[in-house]
Design a protein around this motif. Structure first.
Motif, PDB file in Angstrom:
ATOM      1  N   TYR A  41     -33.543  -6.090   8.572  1.00 25.21           N
ATOM      2  CA  TYR A  41     -33.768  -6.590  10.014  1.00 25.21           C
ATOM      3  C   TYR A  41     -34.172  -5.464  11.022  1.00 25.21           C
ATOM      4  N   LYS A  42     -34.383  -4.229  10.346  1.00 30.99           N
ATOM      5  CA  LYS A  42     -34.851  -3.107  11.234  1.00 30.99           C
ATOM      6  C   LYS A  42     -36.521  -3.130  10.877  1.00 30.99           C
TER       7      LYS A  42
ATOM      8  N   PHE B 254     -15.608 -16.732   4.788  1.00 35.94           N
ATOM      9  CA  PHE B 254     -15.427 -15.444   4.271  1.00 35.94           C
ATOM     10  C   PHE B 254     -16.326 -14.347   5.092  1.00 35.94           C
ATOM     11  N   VAL B 255     -17.342 -14.871   5.140  1.00 37.25           N
ATOM     12  CA  VAL B 255     -18.530 -13.989   5.723  1.00 37.25           C
ATOM     13  C   VAL B 255     -18.515 -13.788   7.200  1.00 37.25           C
ATOM     14  N   LEU B 256     -18.316 -15.077   7.978  1.00 39.01           N
ATOM     15  CA  LEU B 256     -18.388 -14.986   9.371  1.00 39.01           C
ATOM     16  C   LEU B 256     -17.365 -14.218   9.750  1.00 39.01           C
ATOM     17  N   ASP B 257     -16.168 -14.759   9.536  1.00 39.13           N
ATOM     18  CA  ASP B 257     -14.713 -14.135   9.796  1.00 39.13           C
ATOM     19  C   ASP B 257     -14.470 -12.634   9.438  1.00 39.13           C
ATOM     20  N   GLY B 258     -14.873 -12.166   8.046  1.00 40.49           N
ATOM     21  CA  GLY B 258     -14.879 -11.007   7.482  1.00 40.49           C
ATOM     22  C   GLY B 258     -15.485 -10.043   8.362  1.00 40.49           C
ATOM     23  N   LEU B 259     -16.802 -10.539   8.818  1.00 45.95           N
ATOM     24  CA  LEU B 259     -17.595  -9.507   9.593  1.00 45.95           C
ATOM     25  C   LEU B 259     -17.610  -9.884  11.014  1.00 45.95           C
ATOM     26  N   GLN B 260     -16.854 -10.778  11.617  1.00 55.30           N
ATOM     27  CA  GLN B 260     -16.451 -11.293  12.954  1.00 55.30           C
ATOM     28  C   GLN B 260     -17.939 -11.361  13.677  1.00 55.30           C
TER      29      GLN B 260
ATOM     30  N   ALA C   3     -35.474 -20.804  18.066  1.00 53.85           N
ATOM     31  CA  ALA C   3     -34.139 -20.904  17.281  1.00 53.85           C
ATOM     32  C   ALA C   3     -34.461 -20.028  16.112  1.00 53.85           C
ATOM     33  N   PHE C   4     -33.319 -19.140  15.473  1.00 51.05           N
ATOM     34  CA  PHE C   4     -33.382 -18.420  14.450  1.00 51.05           C
ATOM     35  C   PHE C   4     -32.616 -19.451  13.322  1.00 51.05           C
ATOM     36  N   LEU C   5     -32.945 -19.774  12.104  1.00 45.55           N
ATOM     37  CA  LEU C   5     -32.053 -20.467  11.332  1.00 45.55           C
ATOM     38  C   LEU C   5     -32.074 -19.600   9.961  1.00 45.55           C
ATOM     39  N   PHE C   6     -30.793 -18.922   9.846  1.00 46.98           N
ATOM     40  CA  PHE C   6     -30.464 -18.241   8.600  1.00 46.98           C
ATOM     41  C   PHE C   6     -29.963 -18.799   7.271  1.00 46.98           C
ATOM     42  N   ASP C   7     -30.505 -18.440   6.209  1.00 42.80           N
ATOM     43  CA  ASP C   7     -29.892 -18.456   4.816  1.00 42.80           C
ATOM     44  C   ASP C   7     -28.752 -17.559   4.955  1.00 42.80           C
ATOM     45  N   LEU C   8     -27.621 -17.711   4.088  1.00 39.82           N
ATOM     46  CA  LEU C   8     -26.687 -16.687   4.027  1.00 39.82           C
ATOM     47  C   LEU C   8     -26.753 -15.627   3.036  1.00 39.82           C
ATOM     48  N   ASN C   9     -26.449 -15.951   1.632  1.00 39.10           N
ATOM     49  CA  ASN C   9     -26.625 -15.065   0.584  1.00 39.10           C
ATOM     50  C   ASN C   9     -27.659 -14.605   0.297  1.00 39.10           C
ATOM     51  N   GLY C  10     -28.141 -13.426   0.226  1.00 35.91           N
ATOM     52  CA  GLY C  10     -29.392 -12.727  -0.085  1.00 35.91           C
ATOM     53  C   GLY C  10     -30.292 -12.643   1.049  1.00 35.91           C
ATOM     54  N   THR C  11     -29.728 -12.955   2.304  1.00 31.92           N
ATOM     55  CA  THR C  11     -30.709 -13.020   3.479  1.00 31.92           C
ATOM     56  C   THR C  11     -29.720 -12.511   4.533  1.00 31.92           C
TER      57      THR C  11
ATOM     58  N   LEU D  61     -23.127  -6.673   6.578  1.00 32.56           N
ATOM     59  CA  LEU D  61     -24.524  -7.353   6.946  1.00 32.56           C
ATOM     60  C   LEU D  61     -25.714  -6.537   6.463  1.00 32.56           C
ATOM     61  N   MET D  62     -26.806  -7.249   6.122  1.00 28.83           N
ATOM     62  CA  MET D  62     -28.146  -6.234   6.017  1.00 28.83           C
ATOM     63  C   MET D  62     -28.319  -5.620   7.044  1.00 28.83           C
ATOM     64  N   ASN D  63     -28.793  -4.203   6.859  1.00 30.77           N
ATOM     65  CA  ASN D  63     -29.224  -3.286   7.839  1.00 30.77           C
ATOM     66  C   ASN D  63     -30.030  -3.904   8.837  1.00 30.77           C
ATOM     67  N   GLY D  64     -29.690  -3.615  10.207  1.00 30.55           N
ATOM     68  CA  GLY D  64     -30.135  -3.997  11.391  1.00 30.55           C
ATOM     69  C   GLY D  64     -29.748  -5.466  11.960  1.00 30.55           C
ATOM     70  N   LEU D  65     -29.116  -6.196  11.013  1.00 30.61           N
ATOM     71  CA  LEU D  65     -28.896  -7.550  11.426  1.00 30.61           C
ATOM     72  C   LEU D  65     -27.681  -7.647  12.659  1.00 30.61           C
ATOM     73  N   HIS D  66     -26.996  -6.942  12.891  1.00 31.80           N
ATOM     74  CA  HIS D  66     -25.969  -7.221  13.933  1.00 31.80           C
ATOM     75  C   HIS D  66     -26.540  -7.019  15.067  1.00 31.80           C
ATOM     76  N   GLN D  67     -27.644  -5.928  14.976  1.00 38.74           N
ATOM     77  CA  GLN D  67     -28.309  -5.739  16.406  1.00 38.74           C
ATOM     78  C   GLN D  67     -29.461  -6.806  16.610  1.00 38.74           C
TER      79      GLN D  67
END
Length: 223
Positions: free
Chosen positions: A214-215, A125-131, A10-18, A94-100
């Protein structure tokens, strides 16, 4: 030294700054609210030092216990987030490479969660704004814990919700108190070098590596 041997479930992500590089916008919003609306004479740098945990915890640290009523705390919090969202929205990304990275983790069967001290208003705001909501199996927000980071509750609750043992999780964080939270939860961690210098994490032994985004090739070893 960076470690490439650990294979997580599993991956657990902080949101802001991460996941998003937005901490300047939070600092701008907090400083304007605290100095202009609430009348506290405090420097921008000192506001940034207090930007961890829940909004109400920040207000207690700066103004003391019971300075504001619960309703006032809620109203201040919402106004701050509205200021933040208004200024950050044009550059929301999103941070570079994160979507991939998220897509590959999903395809590989790695479960994912967000564990953040943000309120649901900002997470949405983030999850829906970035889908990107479909990537995540569970979300732990400020409203879901009694104690925020560096207490381990946020990440422990996320692991429980995923049905994954803490030692089988990897946390992605950008601040020392978040890394401390992961450590106290028994979890390894990657540090995003978006908001703090590496030297500020010298006291932690649960860090697998430091990444700018994330690249970074080191992340390919996680799959």
């Amino acid at each position: 030294m960076q470690n490439t041997d650990f294979k997580p479930k599993a991956f657990l992500f902080d949101l802001n700054g991460t996941m998003i590089n937005d901490m300047k916008y939070h600092a701008d919003a907090w400083h304007s609210i605290i100095t202009e609306k609430l009348g506290l004479n405090i420097s921008y740098a000192d506001v940034k030092k207090e930007m961890y945990g829940k909004n109400e915890e920040l207000l207690v640290r700066l103004f003391g216990e019971n300075h504001f009523t619960p309703t006032e705390v809620e109203n201040i919090s919402i106004e701050k987030e509205r200021r933040y969202q208004k200024t950050y929205l044009p550059t929301l990304a999103l941070m570079n490479g994160l979507h991939q990275f998220l897509a590959k983790a999903k395809d590989t069967g790695i479960k994912m969660a967000i564990g953040s001290a943000a309120i649901p208003f900002n997470i949405d705001f983030v999850l829906d704004g970035l889908q990107i909501r479909p990537f995540f199996d569970t979300i732990v927000s400020a409203h879901d814990v009694k104690l925020s980071k560096p207490d381990p509750e946020t990440f422990i609750n996320a692991a429980i919700a995923l049905g994954i043992k803490p030692e089988e999780c990897i946390v992605f964080e950008d601040v020392p108190k978040g890394v401390e939270s992961a450590s106290r939860a028994g979890m390894k961690c990657f540090v995003l070098t978006t908001t703090h210098n590496r030297e500020e994490f010298d006291n932690f032994d649960n860090i697998l590596g430091y990444i700018a985004d994330y690249k970074d090739p080191i992340l390919t070893h996680l799959f």
